[in-house]
Write a protein that holds these residues in place. Structure first.
Motif, PDB file in Angstrom:
ATOM      1  N   ARG A 189       0.846  -1.172   0.009  1.00 53.49           N
ATOM      2  CA  ARG A 189      -0.078  -0.012   0.130  1.00 53.49           C
ATOM      3  C   ARG A 189       0.975   1.458  -0.164  1.00 53.49           C
ATOM      4  O   ARG A 189       1.919   1.407   0.714  1.00 53.49           O
ATOM      5  CB  ARG A 189      -1.120  -0.024   1.157  1.00 53.49           C
ATOM      6  N   GLU A 190       0.406   2.251  -0.716  1.00 51.34           N
ATOM      7  CA  GLU A 190       1.146   3.495  -0.634  1.00 51.34           C
ATOM      8  C   GLU A 190       1.109   4.137   0.621  1.00 51.34           C
ATOM      9  O   GLU A 190       0.018   4.080   1.367  1.00 51.34           O
ATOM     10  CB  GLU A 190       0.664   4.352  -1.780  1.00 51.34           C
ATOM     11  N   VAL A 191       2.149   4.975   1.274  1.00 53.21           N
ATOM     12  CA  VAL A 191       1.921   5.485   2.447  1.00 53.21           C
ATOM     13  C   VAL A 191       1.616   6.890   2.295  1.00 53.21           C
ATOM     14  O   VAL A 191       2.683   7.619   1.858  1.00 53.21           O
ATOM     15  CB  VAL A 191       3.336   5.024   3.266  1.00 53.21           C
ATOM     16  N   LYS A 192       0.832   7.642   2.770  1.00 54.05           N
ATOM     17  CA  LYS A 192       0.361   8.918   2.906  1.00 54.05           C
ATOM     18  C   LYS A 192       0.851   9.699   3.912  1.00 54.05           C
ATOM     19  O   LYS A 192       1.306  10.933   4.090  1.00 54.05           O
ATOM     20  CB  LYS A 192      -1.208   9.275   2.517  1.00 54.05           C
ATOM     21  N   SER A 193       1.064   8.874   5.095  1.00 55.42           N
ATOM     22  CA  SER A 193       1.360   9.400   6.572  1.00 55.42           C
ATOM     23  C   SER A 193       1.629   8.176   7.205  1.00 55.42           C
ATOM     24  O   SER A 193       1.082   7.089   7.214  1.00 55.42           O
ATOM     25  CB  SER A 193       0.296  10.105   7.038  1.00 55.42           C
ATOM     26  N   PHE A 194       2.820   8.201   7.949  1.00 57.77           N
ATOM     27  CA  PHE A 194       3.389   7.279   9.082  1.00 57.77           C
ATOM     28  C   PHE A 194       2.472   7.460  10.096  1.00 57.77           C
ATOM     29  O   PHE A 194       2.542   8.409  11.011  1.00 57.77           O
ATOM     30  CB  PHE A 194       4.883   7.407   9.172  1.00 57.77           C
ATOM     31  N   ASP A 195       1.697   6.490  10.505  1.00 60.82           N
ATOM     32  CA  ASP A 195       1.078   6.327  11.967  1.00 60.82           C
ATOM     33  C   ASP A 195       1.645   5.536  12.848  1.00 60.82           C
ATOM     34  O   ASP A 195       2.717   4.897  12.746  1.00 60.82           O
ATOM     35  CB  ASP A 195      -0.370   5.939  11.554  1.00 60.82           C
ATOM     36  N   GLN A 196       0.947   5.393  13.845  1.00 64.14           N
ATOM     37  CA  GLN A 196       1.591   4.600  15.278  1.00 64.14           C
ATOM     38  C   GLN A 196       1.894   3.204  14.810  1.00 64.14           C
ATOM     39  O   GLN A 196       2.639   2.535  15.425  1.00 64.14           O
ATOM     40  CB  GLN A 196       0.464   4.568  16.380  1.00 64.14           C
ATOM     41  N   ASP A 197       1.503   2.600  13.752  1.00 63.20           N
ATOM     42  CA  ASP A 197       1.693   1.258  13.401  1.00 63.20           C
ATOM     43  C   ASP A 197       3.400   1.230  12.995  1.00 63.20           C
ATOM     44  O   ASP A 197       4.135   0.203  13.162  1.00 63.20           O
ATOM     45  CB  ASP A 197       1.161   0.630  11.925  1.00 63.20           C
ATOM     46  N   PHE A 198       3.916   2.314  12.393  1.00 66.90           N
ATOM     47  CA  PHE A 198       5.309   2.215  12.311  1.00 66.90           C
ATOM     48  C   PHE A 198       6.223   2.587  13.305  1.00 66.90           C
ATOM     49  O   PHE A 198       7.200   2.156  13.409  1.00 66.90           O
ATOM     50  CB  PHE A 198       5.602   3.473  11.283  1.00 66.90           C
ATOM     51  N   ASP A 199       5.546   3.085  14.620  1.00 69.02           N
ATOM     52  CA  ASP A 199       6.184   3.286  15.678  1.00 69.02           C
ATOM     53  C   ASP A 199       6.532   1.543  16.372  1.00 69.02           C
ATOM     54  O   ASP A 199       7.514   1.179  16.831  1.00 69.02           O
ATOM     55  CB  ASP A 199       5.714   3.998  16.972  1.00 69.02           C
ATOM     56  N   THR A 200       5.308   0.960  16.203  1.00 71.49           N
ATOM     57  CA  THR A 200       5.180  -0.533  16.532  1.00 71.49           C
ATOM     58  C   THR A 200       6.248  -1.444  15.817  1.00 71.49           C
ATOM     59  O   THR A 200       7.093  -1.911  16.387  1.00 71.49           O
ATOM     60  CB  THR A 200       3.934  -1.073  16.525  1.00 71.49           C
ATOM     61  N   LEU A 201       6.265  -0.966  14.645  1.00 73.72           N
ATOM     62  CA  LEU A 201       7.154  -1.951  13.690  1.00 73.72           C
ATOM     63  C   LEU A 201       8.742  -1.582  14.106  1.00 73.72           C
ATOM     64  O   LEU A 201       9.545  -2.297  14.334  1.00 73.72           O
ATOM     65  CB  LEU A 201       7.053  -1.593  12.239  1.00 73.72           C
ATOM     66  N   TRP A 202       9.105  -0.191  14.448  1.00 74.65           N
ATOM     67  CA  TRP A 202      10.557   0.349  14.824  1.00 74.65           C
ATOM     68  C   TRP A 202      10.800  -0.354  16.186  1.00 74.65           C
ATOM     69  O   TRP A 202      11.895  -0.955  16.344  1.00 74.65           O
ATOM     70  CB  TRP A 202      10.711   1.721  14.706  1.00 74.65           C
ATOM     71  N   ASP A 203       9.771  -0.405  16.923  1.00 73.97           N
ATOM     72  CA  ASP A 203      10.067  -1.170  18.383  1.00 73.97           C
ATOM     73  C   ASP A 203      10.441  -2.406  18.326  1.00 73.97           C
ATOM     74  O   ASP A 203      11.239  -3.225  18.931  1.00 73.97           O
ATOM     75  CB  ASP A 203       8.842  -1.021  19.323  1.00 73.97           C
ATOM     76  N   LYS A 204       9.513  -3.294  17.276  1.00 69.24           N
ATOM     77  CA  LYS A 204       9.979  -4.702  16.855  1.00 69.24           C
ATOM     78  C   LYS A 204      11.376  -5.149  16.390  1.00 69.24           C
ATOM     79  O   LYS A 204      11.853  -5.851  16.984  1.00 69.24           O
ATOM     80  CB  LYS A 204       9.018  -5.197  15.944  1.00 69.24           C
ATOM     81  N   VAL A 205      11.801  -3.964  15.558  1.00 69.95           N
ATOM     82  CA  VAL A 205      13.120  -4.613  14.995  1.00 69.95           C
ATOM     83  C   VAL A 205      14.189  -3.695  15.133  1.00 69.95           C
ATOM     84  O   VAL A 205      15.327  -4.035  14.909  1.00 69.95           O
ATOM     85  CB  VAL A 205      12.910  -4.180  13.419  1.00 69.95           C
ATOM     86  N   LYS A 206      14.122  -2.733  16.014  1.00 66.88           N
ATOM     87  CA  LYS A 206      15.411  -1.873  16.376  1.00 66.88           C
ATOM     88  C   LYS A 206      16.657  -2.446  17.121  1.00 66.88           C
ATOM     89  O   LYS A 206      17.730  -1.950  16.848  1.00 66.88           O
ATOM     90  CB  LYS A 206      14.923  -0.510  17.356  1.00 66.88           C
ATOM     91  N   SER A 216      11.106   6.620  13.864  1.00 71.55           N
ATOM     92  CA  SER A 216       9.860   6.947  14.561  1.00 71.55           C
ATOM     93  C   SER A 216       8.988   7.371  13.613  1.00 71.55           C
ATOM     94  O   SER A 216       9.197   8.352  12.532  1.00 71.55           O
ATOM     95  CB  SER A 216       9.846   7.792  15.714  1.00 71.55           C
ATOM     96  N   SER A 217       7.580   7.522  13.770  1.00 73.64           N
ATOM     97  CA  SER A 217       6.687   7.944  12.926  1.00 73.64           C
ATOM     98  C   SER A 217       6.640   9.452  12.654  1.00 73.64           C
ATOM     99  O   SER A 217       6.811   9.855  11.497  1.00 73.64           O
ATOM    100  CB  SER A 217       5.092   7.473  13.224  1.00 73.64           C
ATOM    101  N   GLN A 218       7.089   9.940  13.826  1.00 73.50           N
ATOM    102  CA  GLN A 218       7.106  11.425  13.858  1.00 73.50           C
ATOM    103  C   GLN A 218       8.472  11.883  12.864  1.00 73.50           C
ATOM    104  O   GLN A 218       8.359  12.803  12.116  1.00 73.50           O
ATOM    105  CB  GLN A 218       7.444  12.079  15.482  1.00 73.50           C
TER     106      GLN A 218
END
Length: 358
Positions: A189-206, A216-218
């Motif tokens: 899917r195309e990303v128009k805005s990075f939401d909290q799911d991307f924070d969760t992803l980063w926490d999983k892989v960091k 972070s999404s921010q």
């Protein structure tokens, strides 16, 4: 300190002189909006900007672009040295060194731990013995040729060489697509805005990326969505769970014969390792977008020990050259105690989106 100039902090009324210096040294017409986005709007903090000034004339500029960096699972403050330049008539006067050391002094006062940057080999060699940076590694650049004759124009201005070599590269790329391309099994899917799911992803892989800019999404929204440049981002999902994302970019590059070529970049790429095929689907989606946009080739910075390098190779990317160097300088006590860890390139995860090249 040379009495002919002083080192001072950047102020808004310095902008005309700064923009003039960009034009003279780099041949760039820098937009004030871009400069403020990069150095003032950054959610991870304002840049440290030092100027060398003589009689109200700006002779030099040095910026420390601020980042939060994942460092063995902990968040530290770090700075990337960017936009270092000195007026051509005032070089070899210690201006570069004095600006750099003044910025490092400020970094220490603000408890920033690490200074890093991505010079080319010539710039790195020129900085040796001026500031105490150390080379971590050359960063491999993976290239996929989409339009052989045009792409070789980045390396050669000879039409016959480009025609013959381009035809060979075209055949290799087509064969690679046939051999390695698999049916897409992830939902892209195309990303128009990075939401909290991307924070969760980063926490999983960091924890898999010992030294890496925090994604972070921010940060991702500031870097790739809200900035003045144009990027295209895609995310991969499996059963509606986010498992990775990719960011693509386009850049005008001068060809050896004076033509303007369109080069595509994989600016950023993160994927859960257990979903390697998702990374392949993301790379293929970025390739489709860049090819449809007219890119003649796709570039991707990737240290070869990361599993992404294997995926790139399988998708007919070639490692042709290493144009940039990763250098580091421990500044704070935490980083200084881990010098051997910092200078081991296998601990770093970097993409071209971590730099200010695009």
């Amino acid at each position: 300190m040379n009495p002919d100039y002083t080192i001072k902090d950047y102020e808004d009324n310095s902008w005309p002189g700064v923009s003039g210096l960009f034009k003279e040294v780099f041949g760039k017409n820098i937009d004030l909006k871009h400069f403020k986005w990069k150095n003032e709007d950054n959610p991870q903090g304002k840049s440290i900007i030092k100027l060398a000034v003589k009689d109200d004339k700006i002779l030099g500029l040095s910026c420390i672009w601020r980042f939060r960096v994942n460092f063995l699972g902990e968040s530290i403050q770090a700075g990337q040295s960017v936009d270092a330049m000195v007026d051509k008539d005032h070089r070899k006067m210690g201006i570069f060194e004095n600006m750099a050391m003044a910025a490092v002094d400020d970094m220490r006062k603000e408890d920033m731990q690490l200074r890093f940057n991505f010079p080319n080999e010539a710039a790195y060699m020129a900085s040796l013995n001026k500031i105490n940076i150390k080379k971590v590694c050359q960063i491999p650049q993976y290239i996929k040729i989409l339009k052989g004759r045009k792409a070789l124009g980045m390396f050669s201005g000879k039409k016959i060489i480009n025609a013959v070599g381009g035809a060979l590269f075209d055949l290799y790329g087509k064969a690679g697509n046939i051999i390695f391309k698999k049916p897409k099994i992830y939902d892209i899917r195309e990303v128009k805005s990075f939401d909290q799911d991307f924070d969760t992803l980063w926490d999983k892989v960091k924890n898999e990326y010992p030294i890496s800019i925090e994604r972070s999404s921010q940060y991702l929204n500031w870097r790739y969505i809200n900035g003045p440049q144009g990027y295209k981002a895609f995310a991969a999902y499996k059963n509606d769970e986010l498992i990775g994302y990719i960011v693509a970019a386009l850049e005008d590059k001068p060809g050896k014969a004076g033509e303007t070529l369109l080069l595509g970049h994989i600016a950023d790429l993160i994927c859960i390792k257990e979903h390697k095929d998702g990374a392949a689907d993301l790379i293929n989606e970025a390739e489709k977008y860049l090819k449809d946009s007219g890119a003649c080739a796709i570039s991707c910075w990737m240290i070869k020990e990361w599993f992404y390098a294997e995926m790139l190779t399988k998708l007919a990317f070639l490692q042709l050259r290493s144009p940039s160097v990763l250098t580091a300088l421990p500044v704070g006590d935490t980083a200084a105690a881990m010098k051997d860890f910092i200078y081991d390139y296998k601990n770093w995860y970097v993409t071209i989106g971590d730099s200010d090249y695009i």
